[in-house]
Design a protein around this motif. Structure first.
Motif, PDB file in Angstrom:
ATOM      1  N   ASP A  72       0.875  -1.161   0.000  1.00  0.00           N
ATOM      2  CA  ASP A  72       0.000   0.000   0.000  1.00  0.00           C
ATOM      3  C   ASP A  72       0.915   1.214   0.000  1.00  0.00           C
ATOM      4  O   ASP A  72       1.516   1.551   1.022  1.00  0.00           O
ATOM      5  CB  ASP A  72      -0.916   0.000   1.216  1.00  0.00           C
ATOM      6  CG  ASP A  72      -1.929   1.124   1.198  1.00  0.00           C
ATOM      7  OD1 ASP A  72      -1.640   2.199   0.655  1.00  0.00           O
ATOM      8  OD2 ASP A  72      -3.031   0.935   1.749  1.00  0.00           O
ATOM      9  N   ASN A  73       1.040   1.853  -1.143  1.00  0.00           N
ATOM     10  CA  ASN A  73       1.978   2.959  -1.277  1.00  0.00           C
ATOM     11  C   ASN A  73       1.642   4.130  -0.354  1.00  0.00           C
ATOM     12  O   ASN A  73       2.535   4.770   0.203  1.00  0.00           O
ATOM     13  CB  ASN A  73       2.013   3.449  -2.725  1.00  0.00           C
ATOM     14  CG  ASN A  73       2.617   2.434  -3.667  1.00  0.00           C
ATOM     15  OD1 ASN A  73       3.376   1.560  -3.263  1.00  0.00           O
ATOM     16  ND2 ASN A  73       2.293   2.563  -4.948  1.00  0.00           N
ATOM     17  N   ALA A  74       0.360   4.396  -0.197  1.00  0.00           N
ATOM     18  CA  ALA A  74      -0.057   5.530   0.618  1.00  0.00           C
ATOM     19  C   ALA A  74       0.341   5.358   2.076  1.00  0.00           C
ATOM     20  O   ALA A  74       0.619   6.337   2.766  1.00  0.00           O
ATOM     21  CB  ALA A  74      -1.561   5.741   0.490  1.00  0.00           C
ATOM     22  N   LYS A  75       0.348   4.116   2.542  1.00  0.00           N
ATOM     23  CA  LYS A  75       0.663   3.849   3.943  1.00  0.00           C
ATOM     24  C   LYS A  75       2.065   3.295   4.150  1.00  0.00           C
ATOM     25  O   LYS A  75       2.439   2.975   5.288  1.00  0.00           O
ATOM     26  CB  LYS A  75      -0.370   2.889   4.527  1.00  0.00           C
ATOM     27  CG  LYS A  75      -1.771   3.471   4.579  1.00  0.00           C
ATOM     28  CD  LYS A  75      -2.723   2.599   5.381  1.00  0.00           C
ATOM     29  CE  LYS A  75      -3.063   1.326   4.651  1.00  0.00           C
ATOM     30  NZ  LYS A  75      -4.141   0.568   5.364  1.00  0.00           N
TER      31      LYS A  75
END
Length: 121
Positions: A72-75
Motif C-alpha cells: 500500500d503505497n499511501a501507507k
C-alpha cells in the motif's frame, strides 16, 4: 525516526492461512523495497518475499504459489498472505525495508523486531 511496525504473527494450524503486515513510518521519501525474511531455530535467515517500488515481486521457492505479497503505497506498508501453512513455516519473521529517508538524503535499510509464527499440525 523511521519505524517498522509488524503485526499478524501468532499461532496457526497446518493448512491454514495467515497474513503478516508491516508498516513503515517516518520521513520517507520513497520505498525501494519492502518484504519479509524469516529465521527458524538453527537456521539462517532467509528471504520469504519482497516487493519493490516498481511492484515487482520475488518469492522463496518454499512459499511460491501459496503466498502473495502486496503493498500500500499511501501507507508505506506491505502485507504477506500465506496459505496452506506448513510446520516448516514456523520461524521468526522479520520485516525488512529499504527506504529513501528524507532527513538523511539517502536510502537506508531497516529491520523490524521480528514476530513469531508457529504452525502446528
Amino acid at each position: 525516526q523511521v519505524q517498522l511496525v509488524e503485526s499478524g504473527g501468532g499461532l496457526a494450524q497446518a493448512g491454514g492461512s495467515l497474513t503478516l503486515s508491516c508498516a513503515a513510518s517516518g520521513s520517507i521519501s520513497s520505498v525501494n523495497f519492502m518484504g519479509w525474511y524469516r529465521q527458524a531455530l538453527g537456521k539462517q535467515r532467509e528471504l520469504v518475499a519482497i516487493i519493490t517500488g516498481a511492484n515487482s515481486t520475488k518469492y522463496a521457492d518454499s512459499v511460491k504459489g501459496r503466498s502473495t505479497i502486496s503493498r500500500d503505497n499511501a501507507k508505506n506498508s506491505v502485507s504477506l498472505q500465506m496459505n496452506s501453512l506448513r510446520p516448516e513455516d514456523t520461524a521468526v519473521y522479520y520485516c525488512n525495508a529499504d527506504l529513501y529517508v528524507t532527513y538523511f538524503g539517502r536510502s537506508l535499510r531497516y529491520w523490524g523486531q521480528g514476530t513469531q509464527v508457529t504452525v502446528s499440525s
